[in-house]
Design an enzyme around this catalytic site. Structure first.
Site, PDB file in Angstrom:
ATOM      1  N   HIS A 256      45.173  47.676  25.891  1.00 41.34           N
ATOM      2  CA  HIS A 256      46.576  48.058  26.147  1.00 41.34           C
ATOM      3  C   HIS A 256      47.065  47.208  27.323  1.00 41.34           C
ATOM      4  O   HIS A 256      46.934  45.987  27.305  1.00 41.34           O
ATOM      5  CB  HIS A 256      46.592  49.568  26.405  1.00 41.34           C
ATOM      6  CG  HIS A 256      47.919  50.236  26.423  1.00 41.34           C
ATOM      7  ND1 HIS A 256      49.089  49.619  26.081  1.00 41.34           N
ATOM      8  CD2 HIS A 256      48.266  51.518  26.760  1.00 41.34           C
ATOM      9  CE1 HIS A 256      50.094  50.476  26.198  1.00 41.34           C
ATOM     10  NE2 HIS A 256      49.622  51.637  26.618  1.00 41.34           N
ATOM     11  N   HIS A 295      49.055  42.943  17.606  1.00 44.19           N
ATOM     12  CA  HIS A 295      49.788  44.168  17.935  1.00 44.19           C
ATOM     13  C   HIS A 295      49.790  45.099  16.740  1.00 44.19           C
ATOM     14  O   HIS A 295      49.845  44.630  15.598  1.00 44.19           O
ATOM     15  CB  HIS A 295      51.236  43.838  18.340  1.00 44.19           C
ATOM     16  CG  HIS A 295      51.856  44.916  19.137  1.00 44.19           C
ATOM     17  ND1 HIS A 295      52.473  45.997  18.556  1.00 44.19           N
ATOM     18  CD2 HIS A 295      51.919  45.103  20.475  1.00 44.19           C
ATOM     19  CE1 HIS A 295      52.900  46.802  19.507  1.00 44.19           C
ATOM     20  NE2 HIS A 295      52.568  46.294  20.680  1.00 44.19           N
ATOM     21  N   ASP A 351      51.508  40.739  26.861  1.00 44.09           N
ATOM     22  CA  ASP A 351      50.523  40.513  27.917  1.00 44.09           C
ATOM     23  C   ASP A 351      50.055  39.065  28.000  1.00 44.09           C
ATOM     24  O   ASP A 351      49.370  38.696  28.944  1.00 44.09           O
ATOM     25  CB  ASP A 351      49.306  41.429  27.703  1.00 44.09           C
ATOM     26  CG  ASP A 351      49.666  42.885  27.904  1.00 44.09           C
ATOM     27  OD1 ASP A 351      50.455  43.163  28.805  1.00 44.09           O
ATOM     28  OD2 ASP A 351      49.165  43.737  27.146  1.00 44.09           O
TER      29      ASP A 351
HETATM   30  N1  CMC Z   1      42.054  38.419  18.424  1.00 44.25           N
HETATM   31  C1  CMC Z   1      41.451  38.198  17.252  1.00 44.25           C
HETATM   32  N2  CMC Z   1      41.662  38.941  16.134  1.00 44.25           N
HETATM   33  C2  CMC Z   1      42.552  39.942  16.240  1.00 44.25           C
HETATM   34  C3  CMC Z   1      43.236  40.231  17.435  1.00 44.25           C
HETATM   35  C4  CMC Z   1      42.966  39.422  18.539  1.00 44.25           C
HETATM   36  N3  CMC Z   1      43.571  39.639  19.717  1.00 44.25           N
HETATM   37  N4  CMC Z   1      44.044  41.279  17.258  1.00 44.25           N
HETATM   38  C5  CMC Z   1      43.875  41.654  15.983  1.00 44.25           C
HETATM   39  N5  CMC Z   1      42.968  40.854  15.363  1.00 44.25           N
HETATM   40  C6  CMC Z   1      42.527  40.957  13.977  1.00 44.25           C
HETATM   41  C7  CMC Z   1      41.434  42.013  13.898  1.00 44.25           C
HETATM   42  O1  CMC Z   1      40.160  41.470  14.095  1.00 44.25           O
HETATM   43  C8  CMC Z   1      41.642  42.559  12.502  1.00 44.25           C
HETATM   44  O2  CMC Z   1      41.072  41.659  11.597  1.00 44.25           O
HETATM   45  P1  CMC Z   1      40.352  42.197  10.257  1.00 44.25           P
HETATM   46  O3  CMC Z   1      41.452  42.837   9.461  1.00 44.25           O
HETATM   47  O4  CMC Z   1      39.781  40.961   9.649  1.00 44.25           O
HETATM   48  O5  CMC Z   1      39.321  43.189  10.716  1.00 44.25           O
HETATM   49  C9  CMC Z   1      43.154  42.503  12.317  1.00 44.25           C
HETATM   50  O6  CMC Z   1      43.598  41.451  13.176  1.00 44.25           O
HETATM   51  C10 CMC Z   1      43.867  43.801  12.709  1.00 44.25           C
HETATM   52  O7  CMC Z   1      43.501  44.103  14.058  1.00 44.25           O
HETATM   53  P2  CMC Z   1      43.188  45.554  14.607  1.00 44.25           P
HETATM   54  O8  CMC Z   1      42.321  45.442  15.822  1.00 44.25           O
HETATM   55  O9  CMC Z   1      42.707  46.440  13.510  1.00 44.25           O
HETATM   56  O10 CMC Z   1      44.624  46.014  15.039  1.00 44.25           O
HETATM   57  P3  CMC Z   1      44.981  47.309  15.875  1.00 44.25           P
HETATM   58  O11 CMC Z   1      46.370  47.621  15.503  1.00 44.25           O
HETATM   59  O12 CMC Z   1      43.979  48.371  15.718  1.00 44.25           O
HETATM   60  O13 CMC Z   1      44.902  46.806  17.401  1.00 44.25           O
HETATM   61  C11 CMC Z   1      45.438  45.590  19.333  1.00 44.25           C
HETATM   62  C12 CMC Z   1      45.969  46.248  18.065  1.00 44.25           C
HETATM   63  C13 CMC Z   1      46.608  45.172  20.199  1.00 44.25           C
HETATM   64  C14 CMC Z   1      44.579  46.597  20.132  1.00 44.25           C
HETATM   65  C15 CMC Z   1      44.580  44.352  18.941  1.00 44.25           C
HETATM   66  O14 CMC Z   1      45.418  43.391  18.351  1.00 44.25           O
HETATM   67  C16 CMC Z   1      43.832  43.771  20.132  1.00 44.25           C
HETATM   68  O15 CMC Z   1      42.753  44.216  20.459  1.00 44.25           O
HETATM   69  N6  CMC Z   1      44.438  42.751  20.828  1.00 44.25           N
HETATM   70  C17 CMC Z   1      43.843  42.213  22.027  1.00 44.25           C
HETATM   71  C18 CMC Z   1      44.192  43.090  23.229  1.00 44.25           C
HETATM   72  C19 CMC Z   1      45.628  42.996  23.616  1.00 44.25           C
HETATM   73  O16 CMC Z   1      46.185  41.918  23.730  1.00 44.25           O
HETATM   74  N7  CMC Z   1      46.258  44.162  23.869  1.00 44.25           N
HETATM   75  C20 CMC Z   1      47.648  44.228  24.307  1.00 44.25           C
HETATM   76  C21 CMC Z   1      48.500  44.875  23.255  1.00 44.25           C
HETATM   77  S1  CMC Z   1      50.273  44.652  23.487  1.00 44.25           S
HETATM   78  C22 CMC Z   1      50.753  45.347  24.976  1.00 44.25           C
HETATM   79  C23 CMC Z   1      50.201  46.652  25.305  1.00 44.25           C
HETATM   80  O17 CMC Z   1      50.196  47.576  24.526  1.00 44.25           O
HETATM   81  O18 CMC Z   1      49.789  46.784  26.439  1.00 44.25           O
END
Ligand code: CMC
Length: 414
Positions: A256, A295, A351
């Site tokens: 987050h 996201h 971020d």
């Molecule tokens: N790097 C590589 N692959 C990614 C990333 C990433 N940052 N984000 C998503 N993916 C891939 C993930 O591996 C998955 O692939 P597959 O379908 O093959 O398993 C697919 O995209 C869907 O991702 P998810 O993790 O299931 O998505 P989610 O909605 O559960 O999580 C998230 C969203 C923001 C937690 C995630 O994208 C993430 O961990 N990002 C990195 C951390 C980050 O930048 N967080 C800040 C979010 S925005 C501001 C805030 O809220 O503070």
């Protein structure tokens, strides 16, 4: 400040052009419960509440506060005005804004005992978000109204925290390096006050405006984890301080708000622009998430990153080291968006570039997420207060997947 205005206008124009083909959202105007929705892990798709505060449209890349596009607010508004808007539902008249700012000023002194509490913890070994969490909790212990859970009393707490969290962030930033907190200046805006509280120096107008834009951009963002956490705690008719403490704890996590801090560590780990491709190949092999990308809601470019990216470019252009950091980020954006494939629709989120903007202002990496909290306090409190007006305790279900008829085994037989 024309250059910042032009930059925001250009970002808005690109955003509107790129998503013009996406269908307009269909609003129902009212919600009749129970609603049908499909729910996935992590409550993806679940509708937790209806709201008039803010809206994120992931396919059009919209971020809207109370009907106003965040691009317009960033261009024309201030964080004070935006906070008033989120809390009250309309843009203030000049008299309303003056009264709101006066109220903020009335809360612009921290009780000395909270500084004492910060001094007594191992402040340079404590994560600033953990220190902030403790400090907000302590503030609540000294507020005799803290347990009055009416909308009116909690609105007062909201305004107090909008005024005081920036001061706490500044005090924590200084105490970590053995510096005494500075007394706030009554003529400062919240953005100026935050910068002054951290640096102890009068911020120049451009830096203050950039901080103001950053605070506006982070103020609210749908049913994100920390907002939902705040609302869940508040829905039990606990107290607003406790709800915000929980929100801060949630925001701290690297998935987050804590991602802004991790992005800088990633860029430092990569080292220079030419290392990006090799780093990314290895990260993919290790199935590492790249911080600052992806996201739950946005499947278009995050509008906040559309502004913060160009701001980062502008602020880093004069310094070779900062320029290299920005170029590393740009190369990483290209590697991630191309490398993960367009079908996943992974873009930089808020971020990714915010940390470079803060770094260019000379702010320490560990303070990036507390700055996020100093902004999101407006959205947290606005949404908790809206929900409190028609409160029902949050209480979803879990699907039990364990056994149901295991015989109790006495200790001697285990
Ligand atoms: N790097 C590589 N692959 C990614 C990333 C990433 N940052 N984000 C998503 N993916 C891939 C993930 O591996 C998955 O692939 P597959 O379908 O093959 O398993 C697919 O995209 C869907 O991702 P998810 O993790 O299931 O998505 P989610 O909605 O559960 O999580 C998230 C969203 C923001 C937690 C995630 O994208 C993430 O961990 N990002 C990195 C951390 C980050 O930048 N967080 C800040 C979010 S925005 C501001 C805030 O809220 O503070």
């Amino acid at each position: 400040m024309d250059e910042i205005r032009e930059l925001i206008q250009a970002a808005a124009a690109t955003a509107r052009k790129e998503t013009s083909e996406e269908p307009e959202p269909a609003f129902t105007g009212s919600v009749a419960y129970p609603v049908d929705c499909s729910v996935d892990r992590g409550l993806a798709g679940a509708i937790a509440a209806d709201t008039k505060i803010g809206y994120v449209n992931g396919s059009k890349g919209w971020l809207i506060y109370r009907g106003y596009d965040v691009f317009d607010l960033s261009e024309h508004s201030t964080f004070e005005e935006t906070s008033f808007l989120l809390l009250n539902g309309h843009l203030p008249t000049s008299a309303e804004l003056a009264a709101f700012e006066e109220k903020l000023r009335s809360y612009s002194q921290l009780p000395p005992s909270v500084i004492q509490v910060l001094r007594e913890m191992p402040i340079n070994e404590t994560h600033p978000m953990s220190a902030l969490r403790t400090a907000v909790s302590f503030l609540g212990n000294w507020d005799p109204t803290a347990d009055t859970t009416t909308v009116e009393a909690e609105t007062e707490v909201a305004i107090r925290l909008i005024a005081q969290i920036p001061l706490l962030v500044g005090a924590i930033a200084r105490l970590r390096h053995g510096k005494d907190p500075v007394d706030p200046k009554p003529n400062h805006t919240l953005a100026q006050g935050l910068l002054y509280a951290m640096n102890g120096e009068e911020p120049d107008a451009k830096t203050a405006r950039v901080m103001d834009v950053a605070l506006i951009l982070h103020a609210d963002h749908g049913m994100n984890a920390s907002t939902f956490t705040t609302m869940v705690v508040n829905s039990s008719l606990s107290d607003m301080y406790g709800s915000i403490v929980a929100g801060i704890a949630s925001l701290k996590g690297p998935l987050h708000g804590g991602a802004n801090e991790q992005v800088l560590y990633t860029l430092e780990e990569i080292g220079n622009p030419d290392n990006v491709e090799a780093w990314f190949t290895k990260a993919r092999e290790q199935k590492r998430k790249v911080m600052g990308f992806g996201h739950r809601v946005y499947k278009a470019y995050d509008p906040r990153a559309r502004i913060l990216g160009p701001l980062a470019a502008k602020l880093t252009s004069a310094d070779p080291e900062m320029k290299a950091l920005y170029e590393t980020a740009i190369r990483l954006e290209k590697a991630v968006t191309e490398g993960l494939g367009t079908e996943k629709k992974i873009f930089p989120n808020v971020d990714f570039y915010s940390g470079i903007v803060y770094r260019a202002m000379g702010i320490e990496t560990a303070i990036f997420t507390p700055i996020f909290a100093a902004s999101r306090i407006s959205g947290w409190t606005a949404r908790a207060l809206e929900y409190l007006g028609d409160n029902r305790i949050f209480r979803p279900r879990a699907v039990y997947t364990g056994p149901t008829s295991v015989d109790y085994v006495p200790m001697s037989e285990r």
